[in-house]
Write an enzyme that holds these catalytic residues in place. Structure first.
Site, PDB file in Angstrom:
ATOM      1  N   TYR A  73      26.448  27.103  86.483  1.00  0.00           N
ATOM      2  CA  TYR A  73      26.932  28.459  86.744  1.00  0.00           C
ATOM      3  C   TYR A  73      26.139  29.476  85.908  1.00  0.00           C
ATOM      4  O   TYR A  73      25.678  30.503  86.430  1.00  0.00           O
ATOM      5  CB  TYR A  73      28.438  28.603  86.447  1.00  0.00           C
ATOM      6  CG  TYR A  73      28.908  30.020  86.703  1.00  0.00           C
ATOM      7  CD1 TYR A  73      29.091  30.488  88.006  1.00  0.00           C
ATOM      8  CD2 TYR A  73      29.096  30.916  85.645  1.00  0.00           C
ATOM      9  CE1 TYR A  73      29.457  31.806  88.255  1.00  0.00           C
ATOM     10  CE2 TYR A  73      29.465  32.239  85.882  1.00  0.00           C
ATOM     11  CZ  TYR A  73      29.633  32.671  87.182  1.00  0.00           C
ATOM     12  OH  TYR A  73      29.980  33.988  87.423  1.00  0.00           O
ATOM     13  N   ARG A 131      32.907  35.561  74.351  1.00  0.00           N
ATOM     14  CA  ARG A 131      33.490  36.839  73.920  1.00  0.00           C
ATOM     15  C   ARG A 131      34.533  37.349  74.915  1.00  0.00           C
ATOM     16  O   ARG A 131      35.535  37.933  74.540  1.00  0.00           O
ATOM     17  CB  ARG A 131      32.377  37.868  73.745  1.00  0.00           C
ATOM     18  CG  ARG A 131      32.836  39.111  72.996  1.00  0.00           C
ATOM     19  CD  ARG A 131      31.956  40.295  73.294  1.00  0.00           C
ATOM     20  NE  ARG A 131      31.937  40.580  74.723  1.00  0.00           N
ATOM     21  CZ  ARG A 131      31.110  41.437  75.299  1.00  0.00           C
ATOM     22  NH1 ARG A 131      30.209  42.070  74.573  1.00  0.00           N
ATOM     23  NH2 ARG A 131      31.151  41.649  76.601  1.00  0.00           N
ATOM     24  N   ARG A 184      40.195  34.652  85.847  1.00  0.00           N
ATOM     25  CA  ARG A 184      38.965  33.852  85.860  1.00  0.00           C
ATOM     26  C   ARG A 184      38.843  32.996  84.621  1.00  0.00           C
ATOM     27  O   ARG A 184      39.280  33.384  83.543  1.00  0.00           O
ATOM     28  CB  ARG A 184      37.764  34.782  85.936  1.00  0.00           C
ATOM     29  CG  ARG A 184      37.274  34.965  87.335  1.00  0.00           C
ATOM     30  CD  ARG A 184      36.055  35.802  87.304  1.00  0.00           C
ATOM     31  NE  ARG A 184      36.428  37.174  87.059  1.00  0.00           N
ATOM     32  CZ  ARG A 184      35.944  38.171  87.773  1.00  0.00           C
ATOM     33  NH1 ARG A 184      35.072  37.934  88.710  1.00  0.00           N
ATOM     34  NH2 ARG A 184      36.321  39.397  87.517  1.00  0.00           N
ATOM     35  N   PHE A 191      12.355  44.814  74.907  1.00  0.00           N
ATOM     36  CA  PHE A 191      13.288  44.603  76.016  1.00  0.00           C
ATOM     37  C   PHE A 191      13.926  43.209  75.945  1.00  0.00           C
ATOM     38  O   PHE A 191      15.129  43.054  76.174  1.00  0.00           O
ATOM     39  CB  PHE A 191      12.545  44.793  77.342  1.00  0.00           C
ATOM     40  CG  PHE A 191      13.301  44.329  78.553  1.00  0.00           C
ATOM     41  CD1 PHE A 191      14.331  45.099  79.080  1.00  0.00           C
ATOM     42  CD2 PHE A 191      12.976  43.129  79.178  1.00  0.00           C
ATOM     43  CE1 PHE A 191      15.043  44.669  80.195  1.00  0.00           C
ATOM     44  CE2 PHE A 191      13.676  42.692  80.285  1.00  0.00           C
ATOM     45  CZ  PHE A 191      14.719  43.469  80.796  1.00  0.00           C
TER      46      PHE A 191
END
Ligand code: PS7
Ligand code: MN
Ligand code: MN
Ligand code: MN
Ligand code: MN
Ligand code: MN
Length: 351
Positions: free
Chosen positions: A152, A199, A209, A269
């Site tokens: 997932y 978290r 969920r 980035f």
């Protein structure tokens, strides 16, 4: 007339950066700082995936309709004029899909080499999300085994790492070899996603969920939602440390990937979200508040970390600092104490 078209094009691009600002909090700033060769491509990559994730997250949507949209999203992004006005009225980033024709128009302006990467990743991610949403991987719980959990996280984040590395290579700003080691790119996304999932325990639970794999929490309890109860504090601590242990494995890959980057704007980035993640991981470790609210690093700390993430030496120093924090919070009475020590040792060995 040509002038008018230029103005319209500019206006559309501006709308896309407005969307980015409104939807991303943390990513908007780092994307805007990217060199010209990559800025628009990564902005559009973000908006396309944010649109896809808004569909995945919409729990009011009919499941068949949801899966149909997820599985065809890589085609939708080529359909001029497409938008989605009847999605969940309470969904956080709903406005993005309501005016998605703007994103599509701008996507179609990108060089084909970038469009191809974005469509390829969108296809894989949309199909992966649909598999999980429709229950192909479900038993009693959404994510049963650690293998399910890894798959997932690969779909929703590891694939972003693959796509970004492909875009870096295609832009010429990074060496083409950055896209070769799929495992390293995958780990960059896995580290962010797994930390986010730890978290967001409470938020995700309240939304109905569950992403923590049963193979982990099931070793300690039969009642995942019961971890919030004060009388289960000891169990909750053990589950949390087992989850953190699972994330620590990715650290050597993350540092190896960052070390191989050449371009300054790409480095910033990539490094900033990883540095935020290690700070978040240290903060959530052995922190019972995770079961009650969304624990966040302090604004001042975040600013300090962002400013420091401009070179590899600083990034390594920050990882060392937070691994030390984590290690000092390790509790000898915790069943994962030894394995956490070993994982910390391995990370420190890299450093
Ligand atoms: C294209 C920059 C740098 C090689 C929208 C960045 C949601 C953790 O809990 O909003 O849903 O609110 O905090 C980002 C690898 C993906 C992985 C994934 C696309 C780093 C759709 C980030 C982001 C790879 C599925 C954060 C994966 O979302 O989550 C671009 C290298 C989107 C990265 C989702 C999560 C992103 C995430 P929540 P957030
Ligand atoms: Mn999602
Ligand atoms: Mn989401
Ligand atoms: Mn989340
Ligand atoms: Mn979030
Ligand atoms: Mn969310």
């Amino acid at each position: 007339n040509r002038n008018q078209k230029l103005i319209a094009n500019n206006e559309r691009k501006k709308r896309c950066y407005d969307f980015l600002d409104k939807t991303s909090r943390s990513f908007s700033a780092v994307i805007q700082e990217l060199d010209d060769e990559l800025r628009d491509a990564i902005c559009l990559f973000y908006l396309v995936l944010r649109g896809l994730d808004t569909i995945e997250d919409d729990m009011t949507l009919d499941l068949d309709r949801k899966c149909e949209l997820l599985r065809s999203f890589d085609k939708i992004i080529f359909q001029r004029g497409w938008n989605f006005k009847d999605n969940g009225p309470n969904e956080k980033d709903r406005h993005l899909l309501v005016d998605f024709q703007i994103v599509i128009e701008e996507f179609l302006e990108l060089p084909k080499k970038f469009q191809d990467v974005i469509a390829d990743i969108t296809k894989q991610m949309g199909n992966g999300m649909a598999d999980y949403a429709s229950g192909d991987h479900r038993e009693n719980t959404a994510v049963a085994t650690i293998k399910d959990f890894d798959l997932y996280c690969h779909y929703v984040a590891g694939l972003v790492g693959w796509g970004l590395s492909d875009l870096f290579a295609a832009s010429g700003l990074e060496d083409p070899s950055i896209a070769n080691d799929k495992r390293l790119s995958d780990s960059m996304g896995m580290f962010l996603q797994k930390t986010n999932i730890i978290r967001d325990y409470r938020e995700d639970l309240d939304d109905g969920r569950q992403f923590w794999p049963k193979e982990i929490w099931g070793q300690y309890t039969d009642d995942f939602a019961g971890l919030v109860k004060p009388e289960n504090a000891k169990t909750a601590q053990a589950v949390l440390s087992a989850m953190v242990l699972n994330v620590l494995e990715h650290i050597p890959d993350v540092l190896t990937y960052l070390k191989s980057l050449k371009n300054q704007s790409v480095f910033n980035f990539c490094a900033i979200p990883q540095v935020m993640a290690i700070a978040t991981l240290a903060l959530v470790f052995n922190n019972k508040d995770v079961y009650h609210r969304n624990v966040k690093i302090r604004k001042g700390t975040a600013v300090k970390l962002i400013m420091a993430s401009t070179n590899m030496d600083n990034v390594v120093a920050i990882f060392r600092e937070y691994i030390h924090v984590l290690s000092s919070k390790n509790d000898a009475a915790d069943p994962n104490f030894i394995n956490i020590s070993i994982a910390v040792g391995k990370a420190e060995q890299w450093i």
